[in-house]
Design an enzyme around this catalytic site. Structure first.
Site, PDB file in Angstrom:
ATOM      1  N   GLN A   1       7.990 169.406  81.694  1.00 45.13           N
ATOM      2  CA  GLN A   1       7.222 169.209  80.455  1.00 45.13           C
ATOM      3  C   GLN A   1       5.732 169.241  80.816  1.00 45.13           C
ATOM      4  OE1 GLN A   1       7.316 165.233  78.976  1.00 45.13           O
ATOM      5  NE2 GLN A   1       7.074 165.827  76.846  1.00 45.13           N
TER       6      GLN A   1
ATOM      7  N   ASN B   1       3.391 152.140  75.747  1.00 45.14           N
ATOM      8  CA  ASN B   1       3.934 151.124  74.839  1.00 45.14           C
ATOM      9  C   ASN B   1       2.880 150.577  73.877  1.00 45.14           C
ATOM     10  OD1 ASN B   1       6.280 151.640  76.126  1.00 45.14           O
ATOM     11  ND2 ASN B   1       6.722 149.518  76.698  1.00 45.14           N
ATOM     12  N   GLU B   2       1.607 150.616  74.287  1.00 42.17           N
ATOM     13  CA  GLU B   2       0.559 150.171  73.347  1.00 42.17           C
ATOM     14  C   GLU B   2       0.584 151.070  72.103  1.00 42.17           C
ATOM     15  OE1 GLU B   2       0.090 150.695  76.554  1.00 42.17           O
ATOM     16  OE2 GLU B   2      -0.688 148.838  77.416  1.00 42.17           O
TER      17      GLU B   2
ATOM     18  N   SER C   1       6.393 165.783  85.500  1.00 43.64           N
ATOM     19  CA  SER C   1       7.513 165.332  86.331  1.00 43.64           C
ATOM     20  C   SER C   1       8.286 166.529  86.877  1.00 43.64           C
ATOM     21  CB  SER C   1       8.480 164.470  85.517  1.00 43.64           C
ATOM     22  OG  SER C   1       7.818 163.326  85.053  1.00 43.64           O
TER      23      SER C   1
ATOM     24  N   SER D   1       0.667 166.657  79.068  1.00 46.58           N
ATOM     25  CA  SER D   1      -0.521 165.847  79.335  1.00 46.58           C
ATOM     26  C   SER D   1      -1.597 166.669  80.038  1.00 46.58           C
ATOM     27  CB  SER D   1      -0.158 164.665  80.221  1.00 46.58           C
ATOM     28  OG  SER D   1       0.866 163.922  79.625  1.00 46.58           O
TER      29      SER D   1
ATOM     30  N   GLU E   1      12.329 162.323  72.993  1.00 50.82           N
ATOM     31  CA  GLU E   1      11.972 161.699  74.266  1.00 50.82           C
ATOM     32  C   GLU E   1      12.056 160.174  74.163  1.00 50.82           C
ATOM     33  OE1 GLU E   1       8.145 162.823  75.839  1.00 50.82           O
ATOM     34  OE2 GLU E   1       8.758 162.226  77.839  1.00 50.82           O
TER      35      GLU E   1
HETATM   36  C1  LIG Z   1       6.117 158.623  85.805  1.00 50.72           C
HETATM   37  C2  LIG Z   1       5.409 159.460  84.774  1.00 50.72           C
HETATM   38  C3  LIG Z   1       5.950 160.670  84.398  1.00 50.72           C
HETATM   39  C4  LIG Z   1       5.296 161.473  83.481  1.00 50.72           C
HETATM   40  N1  LIG Z   1       5.836 162.696  83.203  1.00 50.72           N
HETATM   41  C5  LIG Z   1       5.173 163.525  82.381  1.00 50.72           C
HETATM   42  C6  LIG Z   1       5.673 164.847  82.166  1.00 50.72           C
HETATM   43  O1  LIG Z   1       6.710 165.243  82.693  1.00 50.72           O
HETATM   44  N2  LIG Z   1       4.958 165.667  81.375  1.00 50.72           N
HETATM   45  C7  LIG Z   1       3.800 165.273  80.756  1.00 50.72           C
HETATM   46  O2  LIG Z   1       3.219 166.069  80.031  1.00 50.72           O
HETATM   47  N3  LIG Z   1       3.298 164.034  80.941  1.00 50.72           N
HETATM   48  C8  LIG Z   1       3.953 163.152  81.743  1.00 50.72           C
HETATM   49  N4  LIG Z   1       3.453 161.889  81.975  1.00 50.72           N
HETATM   50  C9  LIG Z   1       2.163 161.510  81.359  1.00 50.72           C
HETATM   51  C10 LIG Z   1       2.284 160.468  80.271  1.00 50.72           C
HETATM   52  O3  LIG Z   1       2.832 161.007  79.119  1.00 50.72           O
HETATM   53  C11 LIG Z   1       0.875 159.899  80.056  1.00 50.72           C
HETATM   54  O4  LIG Z   1       0.527 159.189  81.221  1.00 50.72           O
HETATM   55  C12 LIG Z   1       0.790 158.984  78.834  1.00 50.72           C
HETATM   56  O5  LIG Z   1       0.920 159.723  77.646  1.00 50.72           O
HETATM   57  C13 LIG Z   1      -0.525 158.196  78.799  1.00 50.72           C
HETATM   58  O6  LIG Z   1      -1.622 159.045  78.870  1.00 50.72           O
HETATM   59  P1  LIG Z   1      -2.788 158.806  79.950  1.00 50.72           P
HETATM   60  O7  LIG Z   1      -2.149 158.624  81.286  1.00 50.72           O
HETATM   61  O8  LIG Z   1      -3.786 159.873  79.756  1.00 50.72           O
HETATM   62  O9  LIG Z   1      -3.404 157.387  79.560  1.00 50.72           O
HETATM   63  P2  LIG Z   1      -4.477 157.087  78.417  1.00 50.72           P
HETATM   64  O10 LIG Z   1      -4.093 157.774  77.165  1.00 50.72           O
HETATM   65  O11 LIG Z   1      -5.844 157.350  78.970  1.00 50.72           O
HETATM   66  O12 LIG Z   1      -4.271 155.531  78.195  1.00 50.72           O
HETATM   67  C14 LIG Z   1      -4.793 154.547  79.099  1.00 50.72           C
HETATM   68  C15 LIG Z   1      -4.477 153.167  78.487  1.00 50.72           C
HETATM   69  O13 LIG Z   1      -5.175 153.015  77.224  1.00 50.72           O
HETATM   70  C16 LIG Z   1      -4.246 152.716  76.186  1.00 50.72           C
HETATM   71  N5  LIG Z   1      -4.650 153.376  74.939  1.00 50.72           N
HETATM   72  C17 LIG Z   1      -5.080 154.658  74.819  1.00 50.72           C
HETATM   73  N6  LIG Z   1      -5.335 154.923  73.506  1.00 50.72           N
HETATM   74  C18 LIG Z   1      -5.043 153.785  72.811  1.00 50.72           C
HETATM   75  C19 LIG Z   1      -5.075 153.411  71.417  1.00 50.72           C
HETATM   76  N7  LIG Z   1      -5.456 154.289  70.486  1.00 50.72           N
HETATM   77  N8  LIG Z   1      -4.672 152.167  71.091  1.00 50.72           N
HETATM   78  C20 LIG Z   1      -4.257 151.273  72.012  1.00 50.72           C
HETATM   79  N9  LIG Z   1      -4.210 151.563  73.349  1.00 50.72           N
HETATM   80  C21 LIG Z   1      -4.590 152.789  73.734  1.00 50.72           C
HETATM   81  C22 LIG Z   1      -2.929 153.290  76.657  1.00 50.72           C
HETATM   82  O14 LIG Z   1      -1.836 152.684  76.005  1.00 50.72           O
HETATM   83  C23 LIG Z   1      -2.983 152.985  78.164  1.00 50.72           C
HETATM   84  O15 LIG Z   1      -2.609 151.657  78.409  1.00 50.72           O
HETATM   85  C24 LIG Z   1       4.080 161.048  82.881  1.00 50.72           C
HETATM   86  C25 LIG Z   1       3.538 159.802  83.234  1.00 50.72           C
HETATM   87  C26 LIG Z   1       4.181 159.023  84.176  1.00 50.72           C
HETATM   88  C27 LIG Z   1       3.551 157.702  84.548  1.00 50.72           C
END
Ligand SMILES: Cc1cc2nc3c(=O)[nH]c(=O)nc-3n(C[C@H](O)[C@H](O)[C@H](O)COP(=O)(O)OP(=O)(O)OC[C@H]3O[C@@H](n4cnc5c(N)ncnc54)[C@H](O)[C@@H]3O)c2cc1C
Length: 381
Positions: A125, A362-363, A160, A128, A244
């Site tokens: 996938q 989860n947020e 992943s 991100s 998902e």
């Molecule tokens: C083990 C693992 C596997 C993954 N696999 C894939 C994959 O296969 N393909 C893929 O595309 N992605 C994948 N991801 C990415 C995952 O979907 C993102 O990490 C996730 O969507 C969070 O985005 P970010 O890391 O940019 O964090 P951010 O969006 O920058 O968030 C950082 C923090 O701020 C909080 N936050 C952000 N906006 C808000 C809001 N509006 N209100 C309240 N809180 C907020 C978030 O909840 C989080 O705690 C994976 C991530 C992990 C850890």
């Protein structure tokens, strides 16, 4: 709701149990996050598919058994109880396939699903981006029109298994000047080994190299690999996201089997006077059972024609937080051995920590629950 399974469902369960008892590898396969383990898990997918156990709920024409959601849940219970290997084809089977069933063409389903079912083509996938995780609509990777298709450029991250996978599906900005960021996105599939693609593994806490970032430099994708309408990718993506977070990514069978293993661990190691730990073991069993019943209730609503909506966020928050509590309890039972040895529990614990992040943090899920299920006012962003 009547939770009694029909005699035909019970016969299906018995058939699955017999097959799994005869086929599940005696020695656990190496982690599918390693190159060697990835290859071994592909072979396992092929073995499952040869007897049509890889995708039981799909129509027979694509390699399934047309078994429906209740039998899928039954199969998952048996699968995890048998200690069968993790599914390397999970992203394709659980995310892309339902998207193709909802939004793909007949040609796409016929071309893509059979090789997905056998593990011959493993999917990643690619959603991100470095600046687009929770706020996925802010993604900037581009799809530019060219003769007979599209040229993809940009960077995807946190993908992943992308280091060893064959193909990926993702969202790209095809119309740069739309009034809202959710508009003008196109959902495309691409080959991870196509000219212009660079896949770079990202170090994980456990040091295993399958997680990756993906760089795209004018990668050609033919029109036939667009899912849904060009520019209408957001709607297609929301169908993938519902799957998902919803029923299929983490089935109750996984947690029922894990809570059984936890009870066995308690019986083998615990100090019976430690009632606090005993209560946590009991909570884990109750949690797994509650999740099973909740899921069966959903399944029954689906059979009556309902579809998965924002309530998929409830599932996501539940299973991700439950998974951490379950593993923490196991590690506390194991004591120092739990942290020092490379057990399934310690490996599972490290992975469980990512649960509240992937599939939408989860947020964000709690915001969806508050606003869309409980009707509370929007929070300040
Ligand atoms: C083990 C693992 C596997 C993954 N696999 C894939 C994959 O296969 N393909 C893929 O595309 N992605 C994948 N991801 C990415 C995952 O979907 C993102 O990490 C996730 O969507 C969070 O985005 P970010 O890391 O940019 O964090 P951010 O969006 O920058 O968030 C950082 C923090 O701020 C909080 N936050 C952000 N906006 C808000 C809001 N509006 N209100 C309240 N809180 C907020 C978030 O909840 C989080 O705690 C994976 C991530 C992990 C850890």
């Amino acid at each position: 709701m009547d939770l009694t399974l029909s005699p035909a469902d019970e016969a299906f369960r018995a058939e699955a149990r017999t097959w799994l008892a005869a086929h599940v590898p005696q020695t656990p396969l190496r982690s599918l996050e390693t190159e060697e383990g990835f290859a071994a898990h592909r072979v396992w997918e092929a073995e499952l598919a040869a007897d049509r156990w890889s995708v039981v709920s799909w129509p027979e024409v694509y390699g399934g058994r047309g078994a429906g959601i209740v039998r899928w849940l039954v199969f998952e219970e048996e699968y995890y109880a048998a200690g069968a290997p993790g599914r390397v084809g999970q992203n394709g089977i659980n995310l892309l396939a339902p998207t193709l069933f909802d939004h793909g063409t007949e040609e796409q389903r016929a071309r893509i699903l059979p090789s997905m079912a056998t593990g011959e083509v493993v999917w990643a996938q690619a959603w991100s981006e470095p600046e687009a995780g929770s706020d996925l609509a802010s993604l900037t990777s581009r799809a530019v029109r060219t003769n007979g298709g599209w040229l993809l450029s940009g960077q995807k991250t946190w993908s992943s298994r992308a280091a060893f996978a064959d193909r990926a599906f993702g969202l790209f900005r095809s119309e740069p000047d739309t009034p809202r960021p959710h508009q003008g996105l196109t959902y495309l599939m691409f080959d991870l080994r196509a000219p212009g693609v660079t896949v770079r593994p990202i170090g994980r806490l456990d040091g295993r190299p399958a997680f990756a970032e993906v760089f795209l430099d004018e990668v050609f994708v033919p029109d036939e690999d667009v899912i849904g309408e060009p520019g209408g990718g957001w709607r297609v993506a929301m169908s993938t996201a519902g799957n998902e977070r919803g029923l299929t990514l983490r089935s109750p069978g996984r947690f029922l089997a894990a809570s059984d293993r936890l009870v066995a661990l308690w019986r083998g190691r615990a100090d019976p006077s430690d009632t606090a730990l005993r209560d946590r073991v009991a909570d884990a069993v109750i949690g797994a059972r509650a999740y099973q019943l909740f899921t069966y209730a959903h399944a029954s609503r689906f059979l009556d024609g309902a579809t998965m909506g924002p309530e998929s966020s409830l599932n996501k928050v539940f299973w991700s937080e439950y998974d951490i509590a379950l593993h923490e309890t196991a590690l506390d039972l194991l004591g120092p051995d739990g942290e020092s040895a490379d057990t399934d529990w310690s490996e599972g614990y490290v992975f469980s920590l990512a649960g509240p992040i992937y599939a939408g943090t989860n947020e964000i899920q709690r915001d969806i629950i508050a606003e869309r299920l409980l009707g509370l006012p929007k929070g300040r962003r």
